[in-house]
Design a protein around this motif. Structure first.
Motif, PDB file in Angstrom:
ATOM      1  N   TRP A 167       0.704  -1.122   0.017  1.00  0.00           N
ATOM      2  CA  TRP A 167      -0.003  -0.016  -0.149  1.00  0.00           C
ATOM      3  C   TRP A 167       0.789   1.211  -0.123  1.00  0.00           C
ATOM      4  O   TRP A 167       1.281   1.721   0.980  1.00  0.00           O
ATOM      5  N   GLU A 217      -3.532   4.813  -0.432  1.00  0.00           N
ATOM      6  CA  GLU A 217      -3.235   3.453   0.388  1.00  0.00           C
ATOM      7  C   GLU A 217      -2.581   3.769   1.583  1.00  0.00           C
ATOM      8  O   GLU A 217      -2.563   3.047   2.456  1.00  0.00           O
ATOM      9  N   GLY A 238       1.577  -1.949  -7.694  1.00  0.00           N
ATOM     10  CA  GLY A 238       0.003  -2.264  -7.692  1.00  0.00           C
ATOM     11  C   GLY A 238      -0.247  -3.720  -7.997  1.00  0.00           C
ATOM     12  O   GLY A 238       0.404  -4.380  -8.764  1.00  0.00           O
ATOM     13  N   GLY A 239      -1.231  -4.214  -7.163  1.00  0.00           N
ATOM     14  CA  GLY A 239      -1.652  -5.653  -7.569  1.00  0.00           C
ATOM     15  C   GLY A 239      -0.967  -6.433  -6.827  1.00  0.00           C
ATOM     16  O   GLY A 239      -1.154  -7.689  -6.681  1.00  0.00           O
ATOM     17  N   LYS A 248      -3.520 -12.707  -0.008  1.00  0.00           N
ATOM     18  CA  LYS A 248      -5.249 -13.120  -0.092  1.00  0.00           C
ATOM     19  C   LYS A 248      -5.597 -14.068  -1.202  1.00  0.00           C
ATOM     20  O   LYS A 248      -4.714 -14.724  -1.684  1.00  0.00           O
ATOM     21  N   HIS A 281     -13.025  -4.782  -1.459  1.00  0.00           N
ATOM     22  CA  HIS A 281     -12.915  -4.013  -2.621  1.00  0.00           C
ATOM     23  C   HIS A 281     -14.034  -4.723  -3.471  1.00  0.00           C
ATOM     24  O   HIS A 281     -13.711  -5.867  -3.867  1.00  0.00           O
ATOM     25  N   TRP A 323      -1.268   2.460 -11.756  1.00  0.00           N
ATOM     26  CA  TRP A 323      -2.739   2.694 -11.897  1.00  0.00           C
ATOM     27  C   TRP A 323      -3.053   3.896 -11.287  1.00  0.00           C
ATOM     28  O   TRP A 323      -4.067   4.562 -11.626  1.00  0.00           O
ATOM     29  N   TRP A 327      -9.886   0.801  -4.896  1.00  0.00           N
ATOM     30  CA  TRP A 327      -8.862   1.505  -4.256  1.00  0.00           C
ATOM     31  C   TRP A 327      -8.537   2.764  -5.206  1.00  0.00           C
ATOM     32  O   TRP A 327      -8.021   3.713  -4.480  1.00  0.00           O
ATOM     33  N   ASN A 341     -12.735  -8.682  -3.930  1.00  0.00           N
ATOM     34  CA  ASN A 341     -11.449  -8.520  -3.863  1.00  0.00           C
ATOM     35  C   ASN A 341     -11.341  -8.311  -2.139  1.00  0.00           C
ATOM     36  O   ASN A 341     -11.299  -7.240  -1.820  1.00  0.00           O
ATOM     37  N   ASP A 393      -8.888  -7.860   0.913  1.00  0.00           N
ATOM     38  CA  ASP A 393      -7.332  -7.649   1.219  1.00  0.00           C
ATOM     39  C   ASP A 393      -7.344  -8.260   2.671  1.00  0.00           C
ATOM     40  O   ASP A 393      -8.595  -8.362   3.387  1.00  0.00           O
ATOM     41  N   LYS A 412      -9.770   3.876   2.188  1.00  0.00           N
ATOM     42  CA  LYS A 412      -9.233   3.102   1.212  1.00  0.00           C
ATOM     43  C   LYS A 412      -9.984   2.771   0.148  1.00  0.00           C
ATOM     44  O   LYS A 412      -9.475   2.295  -1.010  1.00  0.00           O
ATOM     45  N   HIS A 423      -7.378 -10.330  -9.065  1.00  0.00           N
ATOM     46  CA  HIS A 423      -6.846  -9.702  -7.815  1.00  0.00           C
ATOM     47  C   HIS A 423      -6.706 -11.166  -7.095  1.00  0.00           C
ATOM     48  O   HIS A 423      -6.691 -10.952  -5.566  1.00  0.00           O
TER      49      HIS A 423
HETATM   50  C1  BGC Z   1      -5.339  -4.912  -3.892  1.00  0.00           C
HETATM   51  C2  BGC Z   1      -5.636  -3.405  -2.977  1.00  0.00           C
HETATM   52  C3  BGC Z   1      -4.511  -2.399  -3.656  1.00  0.00           C
HETATM   53  C4  BGC Z   1      -4.720  -2.479  -5.111  1.00  0.00           C
HETATM   54  C5  BGC Z   1      -3.669  -1.636  -5.757  1.00  0.00           C
HETATM   55  C6  BGC Z   1      -5.321  -4.730  -5.197  1.00  0.00           C
HETATM   56  O1  BGC Z   1      -5.097  -6.044  -5.447  1.00  0.00           O
HETATM   57  O2  BGC Z   1      -6.381  -5.667  -3.068  1.00  0.00           O
HETATM   58  O3  BGC Z   1      -5.600  -3.248  -1.647  1.00  0.00           O
HETATM   59  O4  BGC Z   1      -4.876  -1.044  -3.209  1.00  0.00           O
HETATM   60  O5  BGC Z   1      -4.305  -3.941  -5.723  1.00  0.00           O
HETATM   61  O6  BGC Z   1      -2.308  -2.072  -5.277  1.00  0.00           O
END
Ligand code: BGC
Length: 407
Positions: free
Chosen positions: A25, A30, A56-57, A81, A132, A239, A259, A288, A290, A326, A366
């Motif tokens: 994050w 984040e 990201g991701g 996750k 999410h 992103w 997010w 999704n 977390d 978030k 995700h």
């Molecule tokens: C996560 C989010 C995160 C996003 C961007 C997602 O896979 O679940 O918590 O903000 O990726 O990194």
């Protein structure tokens, strides 16, 4: 009031909680969100060592985590996750947090489907943070109004809006060309075109008839159309920089999980006024969640840290404050949404309705639906197609082969 972790070590007062936490994050929204957790941890006597891995991701974080565990130096807790939780559990490296889960009645306050993701062989092996939603379209309100465009409710409407915007010199779709972002757009399109049942068959059950269907060809056709709506500099873009393009009016839309709303909020933007949110065309809800998993580490202080962290993230106050920042909604069903905005209440209502209607689905992009090898095989195909002139028919064949080889 201080929260008392149920770990014996902490309750006995012998160990002050400590945690080294690996997470990804790092964007503006984040970072504000994870700061909430760091503050609550400190307020409860904990010492937090931050191990952020940008990207990201979470792909880069996943690689860093694997290197740490292989080197025999696992962090106290890591943001992991979906089925990856069970994959780590099977390697025998996770700590059992059942004591905290039972003391705090997690099975009574978490939706069943989500609780299932947090359990390994009947024990609790991860603590959920949020829900999410992935299938969202975000838009710049002023840009849409200036071009006489409403939020699209079908993919044809989306394409028509994009053509109008392009003619007006606006970038229709803010996109970052990173594999996980391609996959994010792809699964939203797939949900719309295949429908919830088709999505489940293709990306949860890996049903080959659905994977090779004409509808899947149509999904790749739409991806090809959308490739024409992104700007020339999309490759490699993060992103949150794509979200910034929507914020500053350079682009009209972004298809991204909520997010992205955390970024709009961190910049002081107001939903319904500065930016608009709507689920992507089609029925269903791609969730999704977390979560943090704890690694089996020595030391009463670290074990106390794990117990405190697990208790805090599912705690009512954290669930509200963290998720307000978030962009997600609380994972607990008993947290009031009075302070949340209209995008969040839409998310909660749609989640409840899709749960009733059987269209609440785990996000493959995700890491909620499939194990790493299968999800990776799909994403490789999606990104190879998006970044070349591959035909939709060839993409479907490549998809089928890649999945078959990954099993
Ligand atoms: C996560 C989010 C995160 C996003 C961007 C997602 O896979 O679940 O918590 O903000 O990726 O990194």
């Amino acid at each position: 009031m201080a929260i008392i972790a149920s770990s014996a070590a902490f309750a006995d007062g012998h160990a002050a909680p400590e945690a080294e936490v690996l997470h990804y994050w790092t964007s503006g929204g984040e970072a504000r969100s994870v700061a909430v957790l760091q503050e609550e941890f400190a307020a409860n006597g904990g010492t937090w060592t931050d191990m952020p891995v940008a990207g990201g991701g979470g792909d880069a974080a996943g690689t860093a985590l694997r290197a740490r565990v292989l080197a025999g130096n696992a962090p106290t807790a890591a943001q992991i996750k979906g089925p990856a939780i069970q994959e780590w559990y099977e390697e025998g490296v996770l700590a059992d947090i059942s004591e905290v889960a039972e003391a705090n009645n997690w099975s009574g306050i978490l939706p069943e489907a989500i609780a299932g993701h947090m359990q390994c062989d009947g024990t609790w092996c991860a603590a959920p943070v949020n829900v999410h939603r992935v299938d969202w379209i975000w838009a710049n309100a002023e840009v849409l109004e200036a071009n006489g465009i409403e939020m699209p409710t079908t993919w044809d409407e989306f394409n028509a809006a994009a053509e109008t915007l392009q003619a007006a010199g606006v970038i229709p779709l803010a996109h970052g060309g990173q594999a996980w972002q391609d996959a994010t757009v792809f699964e939203a399109v797939a949900l719309g075109i295949l429908g919830a049942d088709g999505f489940r068959k293709a990306f949860v059950e890996l049903d080959m008839d659905t994977i090779k269907s004409d509808d899947m060809i149509a999904v790749f056709d739409q991806m090809r159309t959308m490739r024409g709506y992104v700007d020339d500099n999309f490759s490699g873009r993060d992103w949150n920089l794509a979200t910034a393009m929507v914020m500053n009016g350079e682009a009209a839309f972004q298809i991204m999980g909520d997010w992205a709303k955390g970024e709009f909020m961190a910049a002081g933007k107001v939903p319904g006024e500065d930016f608009l949110c709507l689920s992507t065309p089609g029925d269903g809800f791609l969730y999704n969640v977390d979560s943090f998993a704890m690694f089996a580490v020595d030391g009463d202080d670290k074990q106390a840290g794990q117990a405190l962290l697990a208790e805090l993230v599912v705690g009512e106050s954290f669930q509200e404050v963290f998720n307000l920042n978030k962009g997600s909604i609380p994972v607990r069903t008993d947290v009031a949404l009075d302070n949340f905005d209209s995008c969040a209440t839409l998310s909660a209502d749609d989640m409840a309705a899709s749960n009733e209607g059987g269209s609440l689905l785990p996000s493959y992009a995700h890491g909620m639906a499939l194990r790493g090898a299968q999800a990776g095989a799909i994403t490789d195909t999606v990104t190879a197609h998006f970044n070349s002139d591959m035909s939709s028919e060839d993409a479907v064949q490549m998809l089928a082969d890649a999945i078959a080889n990954s099993l």
